[in-house]
Design a protein around this motif. Structure first.
Motif, PDB file in Angstrom:
ATOM      1  N   UNK A   5     -16.214  13.149 -24.540  1.00 22.04           N
ATOM      2  CA  UNK A   5     -17.595  12.836 -24.159  1.00 22.04           C
ATOM      3  C   UNK A   5     -17.824  11.331 -24.017  1.00 22.04           C
ATOM      4  N   UNK A   6     -17.063  10.521 -24.690  1.00 25.75           N
ATOM      5  CA  UNK A   6     -17.227   9.078 -24.625  1.00 25.75           C
ATOM      6  C   UNK A   6     -16.484   8.418 -23.476  1.00 25.75           C
ATOM      7  N   UNK A   7     -15.910   9.201 -22.601  1.00 22.36           N
ATOM      8  CA  UNK A   7     -15.164   8.654 -21.458  1.00 22.36           C
ATOM      9  C   UNK A   7     -16.112   7.950 -20.491  1.00 22.36           C
ATOM     10  N   UNK A   8     -15.566   7.108 -19.621  1.00 21.27           N
ATOM     11  CA  UNK A   8     -16.412   6.431 -18.630  1.00 21.27           C
ATOM     12  C   UNK A   8     -17.170   7.442 -17.758  1.00 21.27           C
ATOM     13  N   UNK A   9     -18.350   7.032 -17.299  1.00 27.31           N
ATOM     14  CA  UNK A   9     -19.210   7.938 -16.525  1.00 27.31           C
ATOM     15  C   UNK A   9     -18.512   8.489 -15.283  1.00 27.31           C
ATOM     16  N   UNK A  11     -15.361   9.060 -14.822  1.00 25.53           N
ATOM     17  CA  UNK A  11     -14.387  10.066 -15.238  1.00 25.53           C
ATOM     18  C   UNK A  11     -15.095  11.357 -15.658  1.00 25.53           C
ATOM     19  N   UNK A  12     -16.206  11.228 -16.387  1.00 26.59           N
ATOM     20  CA  UNK A  12     -16.973  12.413 -16.779  1.00 26.59           C
ATOM     21  C   UNK A  12     -17.490  13.157 -15.552  1.00 26.59           C
ATOM     22  N   UNK A  13     -18.000  12.415 -14.581  1.00 26.15           N
ATOM     23  CA  UNK A  13     -18.505  13.029 -13.359  1.00 26.15           C
ATOM     24  C   UNK A  13     -17.393  13.770 -12.629  1.00 26.15           C
ATOM     25  N   UNK A  14     -16.237  13.132 -12.496  1.00 28.51           N
ATOM     26  CA  UNK A  14     -15.103  13.754 -11.803  1.00 28.51           C
ATOM     27  C   UNK A  14     -14.644  15.013 -12.533  1.00 28.51           C
ATOM     28  N   UNK A  15     -14.551  14.950 -13.850  1.00 33.62           N
ATOM     29  CA  UNK A  15     -14.125  16.112 -14.630  1.00 33.62           C
ATOM     30  C   UNK A  15     -15.144  17.242 -14.510  1.00 33.62           C
ATOM     31  N   UNK A  16     -16.431  16.900 -14.560  1.00 31.44           N
ATOM     32  CA  UNK A  16     -17.472  17.920 -14.422  1.00 31.44           C
ATOM     33  C   UNK A  16     -17.418  18.574 -13.047  1.00 31.44           C
ATOM     34  N   UNK A  17     -17.154  17.782 -12.018  1.00 32.73           N
ATOM     35  CA  UNK A  17     -17.055  18.331 -10.662  1.00 32.73           C
ATOM     36  C   UNK A  17     -15.883  19.304 -10.549  1.00 32.73           C
ATOM     37  N   UNK A  18     -14.768  18.958 -11.170  1.00 33.08           N
ATOM     38  CA  UNK A  18     -13.599  19.847 -11.144  1.00 33.08           C
ATOM     39  C   UNK A  18     -13.907  21.157 -11.867  1.00 33.08           C
ATOM     40  N   UNK A  19     -14.494  21.070 -13.056  1.00 31.88           N
ATOM     41  CA  UNK A  19     -14.804  22.281 -13.827  1.00 31.88           C
ATOM     42  C   UNK A  19     -15.841  23.127 -13.096  1.00 31.88           C
ATOM     43  N   UNK A  20     -16.943  22.516 -12.692  1.00 35.54           N
ATOM     44  CA  UNK A  20     -18.011  23.267 -12.038  1.00 35.54           C
ATOM     45  C   UNK A  20     -17.510  23.909 -10.748  1.00 35.54           C
ATOM     46  N   UNK A  21     -16.765  23.147  -9.964  1.00 37.58           N
ATOM     47  CA  UNK A  21     -16.215  23.684  -8.719  1.00 37.58           C
ATOM     48  C   UNK A  21     -15.244  24.824  -8.955  1.00 37.58           C
ATOM     49  N   UNK A  22     -14.364  24.673  -9.926  1.00 35.37           N
ATOM     50  CA  UNK A  22     -13.375  25.719 -10.222  1.00 35.37           C
ATOM     51  C   UNK A  22     -14.031  27.000 -10.708  1.00 35.37           C
ATOM     52  N   UNK A  23     -14.991  26.870 -11.611  1.00 40.02           N
ATOM     53  CA  UNK A  23     -15.686  28.054 -12.134  1.00 40.02           C
ATOM     54  C   UNK A  23     -16.473  28.731 -11.019  1.00 40.02           C
ATOM     55  N   UNK A  24     -17.122  27.947 -10.176  1.00 40.68           N
ATOM     56  CA  UNK A  24     -17.902  28.508  -9.062  1.00 40.68           C
ATOM     57  C   UNK A  24     -17.006  29.256  -8.081  1.00 40.68           C
ATOM     58  N   UNK A  25     -15.865  28.683  -7.750  1.00 37.61           N
ATOM     59  CA  UNK A  25     -14.935  29.344  -6.828  1.00 37.61           C
ATOM     60  C   UNK A  25     -14.389  30.629  -7.457  1.00 37.61           C
ATOM     61  N   UNK A  26     -14.069  30.598  -8.738  1.00 35.47           N
ATOM     62  CA  UNK A  26     -13.595  31.810  -9.417  1.00 35.47           C
ATOM     63  C   UNK A  26     -14.626  32.936  -9.310  1.00 35.47           C
ATOM     64  N   UNK A  27     -15.876  32.640  -9.705  1.00 34.72           N
ATOM     65  CA  UNK A  27     -16.912  33.678  -9.675  1.00 34.72           C
ATOM     66  C   UNK A  27     -17.251  34.101  -8.249  1.00 34.72           C
ATOM     67  N   UNK A  28     -17.159  33.187  -7.285  1.00 34.41           N
ATOM     68  CA  UNK A  28     -17.399  33.561  -5.888  1.00 34.41           C
ATOM     69  C   UNK A  28     -16.341  34.559  -5.419  1.00 34.41           C
ATOM     70  N   UNK A  29     -15.098  34.355  -5.824  1.00 35.17           N
ATOM     71  CA  UNK A  29     -14.041  35.304  -5.478  1.00 35.17           C
ATOM     72  C   UNK A  29     -14.282  36.668  -6.096  1.00 35.17           C
ATOM     73  N   UNK A  30     -14.701  36.684  -7.349  1.00 38.39           N
ATOM     74  CA  UNK A  30     -15.019  37.951  -8.016  1.00 38.39           C
ATOM     75  C   UNK A  30     -16.171  38.639  -7.283  1.00 38.39           C
ATOM     76  N   UNK A  31     -17.215  37.876  -6.977  1.00 40.08           N
ATOM     77  CA  UNK A  31     -18.381  38.434  -6.291  1.00 40.08           C
ATOM     78  C   UNK A  31     -17.998  38.969  -4.914  1.00 40.08           C
ATOM     79  N   UNK A  32     -17.188  38.229  -4.194  1.00 43.54           N
ATOM     80  CA  UNK A  32     -16.763  38.663  -2.861  1.00 43.54           C
ATOM     81  C   UNK A  32     -16.025  39.985  -2.880  1.00 43.54           C
ATOM     82  N   UNK A  33     -15.310  40.250  -3.951  1.00 44.65           N
ATOM     83  CA  UNK A  33     -14.584  41.514  -4.065  1.00 44.65           C
ATOM     84  C   UNK A  33     -15.468  42.658  -4.548  1.00 44.65           C
ATOM     85  N   UNK A  34     -16.459  42.356  -5.384  1.00 44.14           N
ATOM     86  CA  UNK A  34     -17.217  43.405  -6.048  1.00 44.14           C
ATOM     87  C   UNK A  34     -18.556  43.759  -5.416  1.00 44.14           C
ATOM     88  N   UNK A  35     -19.214  42.802  -4.803  1.00 47.90           N
ATOM     89  CA  UNK A  35     -20.580  43.054  -4.345  1.00 47.90           C
ATOM     90  C   UNK A  35     -20.614  43.974  -3.127  1.00 47.90           C
TER      91      UNK A  35
END
Length: 102
Positions: A5-9, A11-35
């Protein structure tokens, strides 16, 4: 989630973008198969509520307390907007490329 949490802003922004993007793509794939292909946007919003509840009330308290410490409703609003956007995209895609009859 990925770095301290104490990392430079930047780096935090980049890490958050990677996590948020990865989780969103994962759930979008699940949704695309199930909905279903009818009323897709409504179903995607309902799925987003379920995912939001799972993410924010089940997973975050146990593994990501920094996420749980954030206000619930803005995070749920993010999930709802994601679901609405995903539903519109899937519904338009389905209209352009209908599934062949089985």
């Amino acid at each position: 989630m990925l770095i301290a949490a104490g990392s430079p802003h930047a780096a935090l922004f980049a890490a958050a973008a990677v996590v948020h993007g990865s989780v969103s793509v994962f759930w979008a794939g699940v949704a695309g198969m199930l909905l279903p292909r009818r009323h897709t946007t409504g179903w995607a919003i309902a799925l987003a509520v379920a995912i939001g509840w799972l993410d924010l009330r089940v997973i975050a308290p146990h593994w990501f307390p920094s996420v749980q410490a954030l206000a619930f409703w803005p995070q749920m609003a993010d999930h709802l907007m994601w679901g609405a956007c995903l539903g519109v995209v899937l519904q338009r895609q389905s209209a352009r490329h209908p599934r062949p009859a089985e």
